[in-house]
Motif scaffolding. Sequence first.
Motif, mmCIF file in Angstrom:
data_model
loop_
_atom_site.group_PDB
_atom_site.id
_atom_site.type_symbol
_atom_site.label_atom_id
_atom_site.label_comp_id
_atom_site.label_asym_id
_atom_site.label_seq_id
_atom_site.Cartn_x
_atom_site.Cartn_y
_atom_site.Cartn_z
ATOM 1 N N HIS A 1 -9.610 52.748 81.388
ATOM 2 C CA HIS A 1 -9.643 53.333 82.729
ATOM 3 C C HIS A 1 -8.833 52.446 83.672
ATOM 4 O O HIS A 1 -8.626 51.264 83.389
ATOM 5 C CB HIS A 1 -11.081 53.438 83.235
ATOM 6 C CG HIS A 1 -11.769 54.669 82.731
ATOM 7 N ND1 HIS A 1 -11.343 55.944 83.055
ATOM 8 C CD2 HIS A 1 -12.845 54.827 81.914
ATOM 9 C CE1 HIS A 1 -12.133 56.827 82.475
ATOM 10 N NE2 HIS A 1 -13.051 56.178 81.761
ATOM 11 N N GLU B 1 -12.713 63.494 95.411
ATOM 12 C CA GLU B 1 -12.553 63.768 93.976
ATOM 13 C C GLU B 1 -11.594 64.930 93.831
ATOM 14 O O GLU B 1 -11.781 65.975 94.436
ATOM 15 C CB GLU B 1 -13.915 64.105 93.335
ATOM 16 C CG GLU B 1 -14.884 62.952 93.402
ATOM 17 C CD GLU B 1 -16.042 63.093 92.404
ATOM 18 O OE1 GLU B 1 -15.902 63.851 91.423
ATOM 19 O OE2 GLU B 1 -17.068 62.432 92.616
ATOM 20 N N ASP C 1 -12.109 56.669 86.246
ATOM 21 C CA ASP C 1 -13.440 56.926 85.711
ATOM 22 C C ASP C 1 -14.261 57.611 86.798
ATOM 23 O O ASP C 1 -14.680 56.986 87.765
ATOM 24 C CB ASP C 1 -14.103 55.601 85.293
ATOM 25 C CG ASP C 1 -15.468 55.818 84.653
ATOM 26 O OD1 ASP C 1 -15.950 56.978 84.655
ATOM 27 O OD2 ASP C 1 -16.056 54.840 84.156
ATOM 28 N N ARG C 2 -14.512 58.917 86.615
ATOM 29 C CA ARG C 2 -15.189 59.685 87.665
ATOM 30 C C ARG C 2 -16.706 59.485 87.641
ATOM 31 O O ARG C 2 -17.405 59.916 88.538
ATOM 32 C CB ARG C 2 -14.849 61.168 87.529
ATOM 33 C CG ARG C 2 -13.354 61.432 87.642
ATOM 34 C CD ARG C 2 -13.039 62.884 87.864
ATOM 35 N NE ARG C 2 -13.732 63.777 86.933
ATOM 36 C CZ ARG C 2 -13.319 64.046 85.691
ATOM 37 N NH1 ARG C 2 -12.212 63.492 85.237
ATOM 38 N NH2 ARG C 2 -14.000 64.870 84.921
ATOM 39 N N GLU C 3 -17.195 58.820 86.572
ATOM 40 C CA GLU C 3 -18.642 58.606 86.452
ATOM 41 C C GLU C 3 -19.129 57.456 87.336
ATOM 42 O O GLU C 3 -20.310 57.342 87.613
ATOM 43 C CB GLU C 3 -19.022 58.280 84.992
ATOM 44 C CG GLU C 3 -18.510 59.272 83.950
ATOM 45 C CD GLU C 3 -19.146 60.651 84.130
ATOM 46 O OE1 GLU C 3 -20.387 60.710 84.193
ATOM 47 O OE2 GLU C 3 -18.403 61.648 84.228
ATOM 48 N N LEU C 4 -18.216 56.572 87.725
ATOM 49 C CA LEU C 4 -18.638 55.368 88.460
ATOM 50 C C LEU C 4 -19.084 55.702 89.877
ATOM 51 O O LEU C 4 -18.490 56.543 90.550
ATOM 52 C CB LEU C 4 -17.497 54.352 88.542
ATOM 53 C CG LEU C 4 -17.087 53.606 87.270
ATOM 54 C CD1 LEU C 4 -15.984 52.605 87.598
ATOM 55 C CD2 LEU C 4 -18.260 52.881 86.630
ATOM 56 N N SER C 5 -20.101 54.979 90.344
ATOM 57 C CA SER C 5 -20.541 55.136 91.736
ATOM 58 C C SER C 5 -19.541 54.424 92.657
ATOM 59 O O SER C 5 -18.745 53.603 92.200
ATOM 60 C CB SER C 5 -21.921 54.485 91.906
ATOM 61 O OG SER C 5 -21.793 53.077 91.725
#
Length: 395
Positions: A211, A259, A292-296
Amino acid sequence: MNRLAHHQGIHKFLMTLGLALYFSKPVIKHLVHLVDALTTKGFSGTLTDVRYWSFHPNHRTTLSHFFTKSPWNEEKLLEKLQEWVLRQIERLAKRTNQPLFLSIDDTICQKTKPSSRATHAIQGCDWHFSHSDHQLVWGHSLVWLMVHTFTQAFPFAFRLYDKTSGRSKIDLAIEMLSSLKGKRAQPVYVLVDSWYPSQALIEACLKQGFHVIAMLKTNRILYPKGIAIQAKEFARYIEPNDTRLVTVGNERYRVYRYEGALNGLDDAVVLLAWKADQPMTPDHLHVILSTDRELSDEDILRYYAQRWTIECFFRQAKDQLKLDGYRVRHVRAVKRYWVVVLLACVYSIAESQQDISSGLELLRSRKGHSVVEFIYDAAKQDIPIDVIKKQLHVA
């Protein structure tokens, strides 16, 4: 007379790297003395210093020959170092369940511009723009890659940026990243400042399963609701109540999370962030990309903050290990010097299990003890004082 005790420590580390298979005893002896000299307080980068600070038995010209003409393979040394570093860092990341970070940045080793009458200028130098000095400076520009977790960092690879070769810094960065083959147990994040996140670099990373978390220039085009707009223009429409407060370390930020698409990427996260105590104007805006779209939001900012590691490395390597202190002129000799600096860095980090500064402190105190013990043992064996002085270069 036997070897100084701290030389045995360096020798043991070279054996751990598996160098005995590839290098002759004289080459290994040279490397031991070089690492010793580089890690000594007061070392300035010259070959005379190496001889003086490491109690090297040979003349300066032998050392010069070692860097310029001696047939040893610095690429092999680098490869063995890299294997060792990766083993250490991956084991640590797995054990503590931390992500793996790869930071890339460039630095300039500044040299004085030779006069037109100088017969031997240092090869490979050029004019490069220095961001810290805000002007062009003469010297070598190096692109470095570091591998690290939250708790441990090692310099890993470097490339000399040569304007005449037609290869950009981004090409060099991609080349270094591609040497990190193989599947990793932990997620890998490539951290770069706004100079590097080109489409080519991002694609190369994603292809390798890495990433990217990068600072973007504020004129980067985003596509909110499908409309193309520069990040700094888009930021004008963001109100304080559209943002949320995020704390990273001692800093608080107002963060807006976008996003969607940006040039060259269909789907990513872009944070538009301002320090909480600063006005939300375009000149205070930070734009940070995460593939990485999962990261806060917290994690994106916390991970990106780890890029500071490479800045610290440049400062320590120059101040304490004289990364830019060399006087050798031949480009191969200069590269070999950098490989030896890398070796000294890794050795001092490995010995202290901390950072370069702590490592050097440990090695320097160890050396002091080792010299005292050496003199004490020699005296017990009734070795004449002149012989001891000669061996310690005080004759």
